[in-house]
Design an enzyme around this catalytic site. Structure first.
Site, PDB file in Angstrom:
ATOM      1  N   LYS A  74       0.831  -1.204   0.000  1.00  0.00           N
ATOM      2  CA  LYS A  74       0.000   0.000   0.000  1.00  0.00           C
ATOM      3  C   LYS A  74       0.865   1.254   0.000  1.00  0.00           C
ATOM      4  O   LYS A  74       0.650   2.173  -0.786  1.00  0.00           O
ATOM      5  CB  LYS A  74      -0.946  -0.009   1.195  1.00  0.00           C
ATOM      6  N   GLU A  80       9.663  -5.969   4.315  1.00  0.00           N
ATOM      7  CA  GLU A  80       9.761  -7.336   3.821  1.00  0.00           C
ATOM      8  C   GLU A  80       9.551  -7.399   2.310  1.00  0.00           C
ATOM      9  O   GLU A  80      10.298  -8.082   1.590  1.00  0.00           O
ATOM     10  CB  GLU A  80       8.717  -8.230   4.515  1.00  0.00           C
ATOM     11  N   HIS A  87      -8.367 -34.224  14.952  1.00  0.00           N
ATOM     12  CA  HIS A  87      -7.271 -35.048  15.455  1.00  0.00           C
ATOM     13  C   HIS A  87      -6.150 -34.181  16.024  1.00  0.00           C
ATOM     14  O   HIS A  87      -5.018 -34.639  16.169  1.00  0.00           O
ATOM     15  CB  HIS A  87      -6.740 -35.936  14.327  1.00  0.00           C
ATOM     16  N   LYS A  92       8.018  -2.644  14.279  1.00  0.00           N
ATOM     17  CA  LYS A  92       8.688  -2.217  13.046  1.00  0.00           C
ATOM     18  C   LYS A  92       9.733  -1.138  13.351  1.00  0.00           C
ATOM     19  O   LYS A  92      10.846  -1.157  12.814  1.00  0.00           O
ATOM     20  CB  LYS A  92       7.661  -1.671  12.047  1.00  0.00           C
ATOM     21  N   GLY A 120      -5.629  -2.317   4.171  1.00  0.00           N
ATOM     22  CA  GLY A 120      -4.872  -3.441   3.633  1.00  0.00           C
ATOM     23  C   GLY A 120      -5.593  -4.767   3.747  1.00  0.00           C
ATOM     24  O   GLY A 120      -5.635  -5.555   2.799  1.00  0.00           O
ATOM     25  N   ARG A 121      -6.184  -5.051   4.917  1.00  0.00           N
ATOM     26  CA  ARG A 121      -6.838  -6.346   5.095  1.00  0.00           C
ATOM     27  C   ARG A 121      -8.213  -6.406   4.446  1.00  0.00           C
ATOM     28  O   ARG A 121      -8.881  -7.441   4.508  1.00  0.00           O
ATOM     29  CB  ARG A 121      -6.897  -6.692   6.586  1.00  0.00           C
TER      30      ARG A 121
END
Length: 485
Positions: free
Chosen positions: A163, A169, A340, A452, A224-225
């Site tokens: 964005k 990263e 499980h 950050k 962003g999400r």
């Protein structure tokens, strides 16, 4: 209130919540009183509901397939959205010779498209074209190395999604991909042609070296999400075709229409939110499980973790007061595998953890035995919900299950792009309702920023700059010295 709500090919069954009609009325009155429906209306009106950043959160415009205008400060944003659709469609018609797409992004720039592409591939891989997608989010070079080992450098395109176009990263991974292209003798012009930027900061993308014609914008009013509906979802269109991408948007748009028009008593996103609020008040829950009985939806819990815990993992309201309990811990994985793993705790553990079971009505493969597999899958889903609700009273108390463990069952008529879009939009709107009830800003994440900020001097110190150790606490400084020794 009905315990069944159907909309857009989804059906929500809340019977095992065991919420009385009077409790439903109280929950709905509380939600309306705290502004859940007003927050919905303000979102759709383009108001600055992201108060800390003074921005709108108008992601429904990204999938608005009606002819209605959607405005921010009186300006219709739909021409901008449609222009990006047109450009994406044009790109999808010119894929000849491309073998690989490396998709670089993290957080909201990764989870949505990764989930959708994984789901659609597992639903019907025969529909996929020959292009290989490689999603890379982690700064750990191992993930990128795996992608590069499988891609063909001279027929690869690189989607760099950020964005702000400052994400550490993503840009570090992008630079390594550029180095890889250079190592395979790509010329500067070939590299420039290979890079595609998806961002709300086109100037930064161009400064990074991306050609203006290869920059696909979205806007600061897209969180962003909540961005998979924008050009962030480009991998979906490339892999499965632009028509499939538009089907995905259409399902989400249909859920938007339901959210807008359905009365509170029959409003699926609001109802789904209120079951969580009820469980917090009645059972004091601190965790919630999302269990999709569909292998294709195996990444859905991880997508919801970001949507829920990044939006609502907060302890202070927008008015500066201490919050009521807000987001629980969200976890989950595909059924029946999860039975499980941690279902023992769900049935007999000391804390009550409500579950959203998601089940698909139609089999999800073309195997001759698909019907038998699907019957066994659905039987397990229904049995787990029954066992959690009713428990068992055995002679040996060690074997008894207490029951009274609430769950929702969400039926999906058919798992395809349309219904997948509707499902994701349902949980987005649920998040909006929860944010309103808790008086939180669902569209910022200030807690993410601290780590950050602290990482920058630590990285400098790891690189050998001892002056960067000033201001780093003693424990971290000792760890850095140990690593560097």
């Amino acid at each position: 209130m009905s315990k069944l709500i159907s909309a857009v090919g989804l059906t929500l069954d809340t019977a095992y919540q065991k919420i009385s009609d009077d409790e439903w009325r109280q929950l709905i009155d509380m939600a309306i009183g705290r502004g859940a429906l007003k927050k919905r209306d303000d979102l759709l009106a383009g108001k600055a509901i992201n108060q800390s950043e003074n921005r709108a959160a108008l992601h429904p415009a990204l999938r608005n397939l009606s002819n209605r205008a959607m405005t921010i400060d009186g300006i219709d944003v739909m021409p901008l959205v449609k222009n990006v659709w047109q450009r994406m469609s044009g790109f999808c018609n010119q894929l000849m010779g491309i073998t690989d797409i490396i998709c670089l992004g993290i957080g909201g720039s990764d989870w949505g498209p990764r989930l959708v592409c994984d789901a659609l591939y597992h639903i019907n891989p025969k529909e996929n074209n020959a292009i290989r997608l490689h999603f890379v989010a982690n700064i750990d070079s191992a993930e990128l190395a795996t992608a590069l080992s499988r891609a063909q450098p001279h027929s690869t395109r690189v989607l760099i999604t950020s964005k702000t176009f400052t994400t550490l990263e993503t840009l570090r991974n992008a630079q390594t991909v550029i180095n890889w292209l250079k190592q395979h003798n790509a010329t500067p012009s070939q590299i420039k042609k290979s890079l595609i930027g998806i961002t709300a900061n086109p100037e930064a993308a161009e400064a990074f070296g991306i050609a203006p014609d290869n920059i696909y914008p979205f806007w600061d009013w897209v969180g962003g999400r909540f961005s998979v509906w924008s050009a962030v979802g480009f991998p979906i269109a490339i892999k499965f075709g632009f028509d499939t991408y538009m089907d995905f948007l259409a399902g989400a748009h249909a859920m938007d229409e339901h959210f807008i028009t359905a009365p509170a008593t029959e409003n699926m996103p609001l109802t789904l939110a209120l079951t969580l609020i009820h469980n917090q008040k009645k059972h004091g829950i601190t965790a919630k499980a999302l269990i999709p009985y569909a292998h294709a939806l195996r990444l859905l819990p991880e997508w919801l973790q970001q949507l829920e815990m990044e939006s609502h993992g907060k302890t202070v309201t927008m008015s500066g007061e201490t919050c009521d309990p807000t987001s629980p811990v969200v976890f989950g994985s595909a059924g029946s595998n999860s039975q499980h793993s941690y279902f023992q705790m769900l049935h007999q553990g000391s804390q009550i953890i409500p579950v959203d079971f998601i089940a698909v009505q139609e089999p999800m493969s073309q195997l001759p035995e698909a019907k038998e597999h699907h019957e066994a899958l659905i039987a397990n889903c229904l049995a787990q919900a029954q066992a959690l609700a009713n428990g068992s009273n055995e002679t040996n108390a060690y074997n008894s299950c207490p029951g009274n463990r609430p769950s929702n069952l969400l039926w999906v008529k058919k798992l395809d792009a349309y219904h997948l879009g509707a499902l994701l939009a349902l949980y987005e709107h649920r998040a909006l309702c929860l944010g309103a009830i808790w008086n939180l800003n669902s569209f910022d994440q200030p807690g993410v920023e601290l780590g950050k900020k602290l990482a920058k001097p630590i990285q400098q110190a790891l690189h050998g700059d001892n002056s960067a150790l000033n201001g780093i606490d003693e424990i971290t400084a000792a760890r850095i010295k140990w690593l560097n020794s």
